[in-house]
Motif scaffolding. Structure first.
Motif, PDB file in Angstrom:
ATOM      1  N   THR A   1       0.896  -1.106  -0.061  1.00 49.99           N
ATOM      2  CA  THR A   1      -0.085  -0.210   0.020  1.00 49.99           C
ATOM      3  C   THR A   1       0.975   1.124   0.069  1.00 49.99           C
ATOM      4  O   THR A   1       0.463   2.127  -0.792  1.00 49.99           O
TER       5      THR A   1
ATOM      6  N   THR B   1      -5.751  -3.056  -0.817  1.00 45.06           N
ATOM      7  CA  THR B   1      -6.720  -2.988   0.374  1.00 45.06           C
ATOM      8  C   THR B   1      -7.715  -1.748  -0.013  1.00 45.06           C
ATOM      9  O   THR B   1      -7.307  -0.877  -0.915  1.00 45.06           O
ATOM     10  N   ALA B   2      -8.840  -1.596   0.423  1.00 47.58           N
ATOM     11  CA  ALA B   2      -9.852  -0.501   0.435  1.00 47.58           C
ATOM     12  C   ALA B   2      -9.164   0.837   0.594  1.00 47.58           C
ATOM     13  O   ALA B   2      -9.758   1.764   0.005  1.00 47.58           O
ATOM     14  N   ASP B   3      -7.901   0.922   1.616  1.00 47.98           N
ATOM     15  CA  ASP B   3      -7.442   2.453   1.664  1.00 47.98           C
ATOM     16  C   ASP B   3      -6.974   2.912   0.362  1.00 47.98           C
ATOM     17  O   ASP B   3      -6.793   4.387   0.283  1.00 47.98           O
TER      18      ASP B   3
ATOM     19  N   LEU C   1      -8.434   3.023  -2.560  1.00 51.21           N
ATOM     20  CA  LEU C   1      -9.504   3.648  -3.622  1.00 51.21           C
ATOM     21  C   LEU C   1      -9.491   5.034  -3.489  1.00 51.21           C
ATOM     22  O   LEU C   1      -9.573   5.730  -4.533  1.00 51.21           O
TER      23      LEU C   1
ATOM     24  N   GLU D   1      -8.833   7.610  -6.607  1.00 52.87           N
ATOM     25  CA  GLU D   1      -9.824   8.773  -6.875  1.00 52.87           C
ATOM     26  C   GLU D   1      -9.486  10.108  -6.717  1.00 52.87           C
ATOM     27  O   GLU D   1      -9.817  10.901  -7.693  1.00 52.87           O
TER      28      GLU D   1
ATOM     29  N   SER E   1     -13.919  -5.560  -7.397  1.00 49.23           N
ATOM     30  CA  SER E   1     -13.508  -4.400  -6.672  1.00 49.23           C
ATOM     31  C   SER E   1     -13.751  -3.223  -7.413  1.00 49.23           C
ATOM     32  O   SER E   1     -13.871  -2.876  -8.480  1.00 49.23           O
ATOM     33  N   LYS E   2     -14.045  -2.274  -6.428  1.00 52.17           N
ATOM     34  CA  LYS E   2     -14.389  -0.849  -6.822  1.00 52.17           C
ATOM     35  C   LYS E   2     -13.140  -0.103  -7.679  1.00 52.17           C
ATOM     36  O   LYS E   2     -13.201   0.601  -8.435  1.00 52.17           O
ATOM     37  N   LEU E   3     -11.935  -0.448  -6.946  1.00 51.79           N
ATOM     38  CA  LEU E   3     -10.773  -0.040  -7.700  1.00 51.79           C
ATOM     39  C   LEU E   3     -10.581  -0.446  -8.987  1.00 51.79           C
ATOM     40  O   LEU E   3     -10.236   0.330  -9.846  1.00 51.79           O
TER      41      LEU E   3
END
Length: 339
Positions: A47, A79-81, A83, A87, A111-113
């Motif tokens: 990350t 990880t979600a961190d 995204l 953005e 995945s949103k990413l």
């Protein structure tokens, strides 16, 4: 937007695309200042590496040309961190900065990413052609030979396709060798197309031995099959490549057998179903599957798929191959009522 996502198992074509991007956006004199390659590890360190790359890509280039930040495997275990970081960064990238993301595995479509990158990046897939799709592999050989200006006859191209399979790196290496031959002073006629005999002489083919291995397994000849396994491994043939050839052959046999059992007589229809490029091969394939049943071929193919998984998980190639070959030979030795 200068954002690129390259992914796929065909690492040779992927690397060629990366090289082309380098040449397109970077000035050779300023490349050492404007190229940043960051190998992303998994976990928190990964990350941090991705965030470092995103910060770096916001920096204007030095001197002439553009900046290129290259992140390898950034989405593996992301990880979600990350995204919010993407953005925040992607919409504000300077027009002189380029962000390249590469990985061999397919991005997680849930995945949103990944969904964000699919909208805002140029996504290119570099997938390997499945080894059983011989017609597509032959077309790949023809395109590569045309691009490199290597004049091959039809028979030479077919032999080269059988020899290299879906290994594009080896394909281009062998074509470069053949091109040097065609341009050498030893070539009697430089305008003459390279024929089958020349390709057979210059291009080593362990695929043929793998096909012989498939034949001996189908005939239940355990001793001969084990000898071929030892020969292939002593020639440093990768276990996964041996398995790919076996899967292709047993899959083709199974399709032909299923079509024959169903009553299909048209060899062109059978060839399309079995993905065999030359319908004339169907006659010989029908002869080959007369002594085995659909069930035997299904069980053998199942063994091969389990073998592929085991090798990809790090099992020892020699012992795992030997065990599977013995098991498959015993399956094919059984002589139930043929169906």
């Amino acid at each position: 937007m200068p954002v690129y996502l390259f992914w796929g198992e065909d690492t040779y074509r992927l690397s060629k695309a990366v090289q082309a991007l380098h040449q397109e956006v970077l000035d050779p004199e300023w490349q050492s200042f404007n190229l940043d390659k960051i190998d992303v590890a998994s976990g928190s360190d990964g990350t941090a590496s991705v965030i470092q790359g995103l910060n770096q890509v916001m920096t204007p280039p030095f001197g002439v040309g553009h900046r290129l930040v290259w992140l390898t495997n950034p989405l593996v275990g992301a990880t979600a961190d990350l995204l919010p970081e993407f953005e925040r960064t992607l919409p504000d990238l300077p027009p002189t900065s380029h962000l390249l993301l590469t990985q061999t595995t397919k991005p997680d479509g849930r995945s949103k990413l990944t969904k964000l990158l699919q909208k805002q990046a140029q996504v290119t897939e570099f997938a390997l052609i499945p080894p059983w799709k011989t017609a597509q592999i032959l077309q790949m050989v023809k395109r590569a030979a045309h691009d490199l200006e290597v004049p091959l006859t039809q028979a030479a191209g077919e032999h080269l396709a059988d020899a290299v399979g879906n290994d594009t790196r080896r394909l281009y290496g062998e074509l470069e060798k053949l091109k040097l031959y065609s341009l050498s002073s030893d070539a009697q006629n430089k305008t003459k197309r390279i024929g089958l005999e020349i390709v057979q002489h210059l291009v080593s083919s362990t695929t043929q031995n793998s096909l012989q291995l498939a034949e001996t397994i189908r005939q239940g000849q355990t001793d001969q099959a084990l000898g071929l396994v030892a020969e292939l491994l002593n020639l440093n043939e990768p276990g996964l490549k041996i398995v790919a050839t076996l899967i292709r052959q047993f899959r083709t046999w199974l399709w032909v057998k299923l079509m024959v059992v169903s009553g299909e007589q048209d060899e062109r229809v059978i060839a399309r179903a079995a993905e065999v490029g030359n319908p004339k091969r169907i006659y010989f394939l029908k002869q080959a599957v007369q002594t085995v049943t659909c069930q035997q071929l299904r069980q053998s193919l199942s063994c091969l798929l389990d073998l592929e998984v085991a090798l990809k998980q790090g099992e020892a190639p020699r012992s795992t191959l030997i065990t599977t070959v013995v098991e498959m030979s015993h399956i094919c030795q059984a002589n139930p009522i043929l169906s």
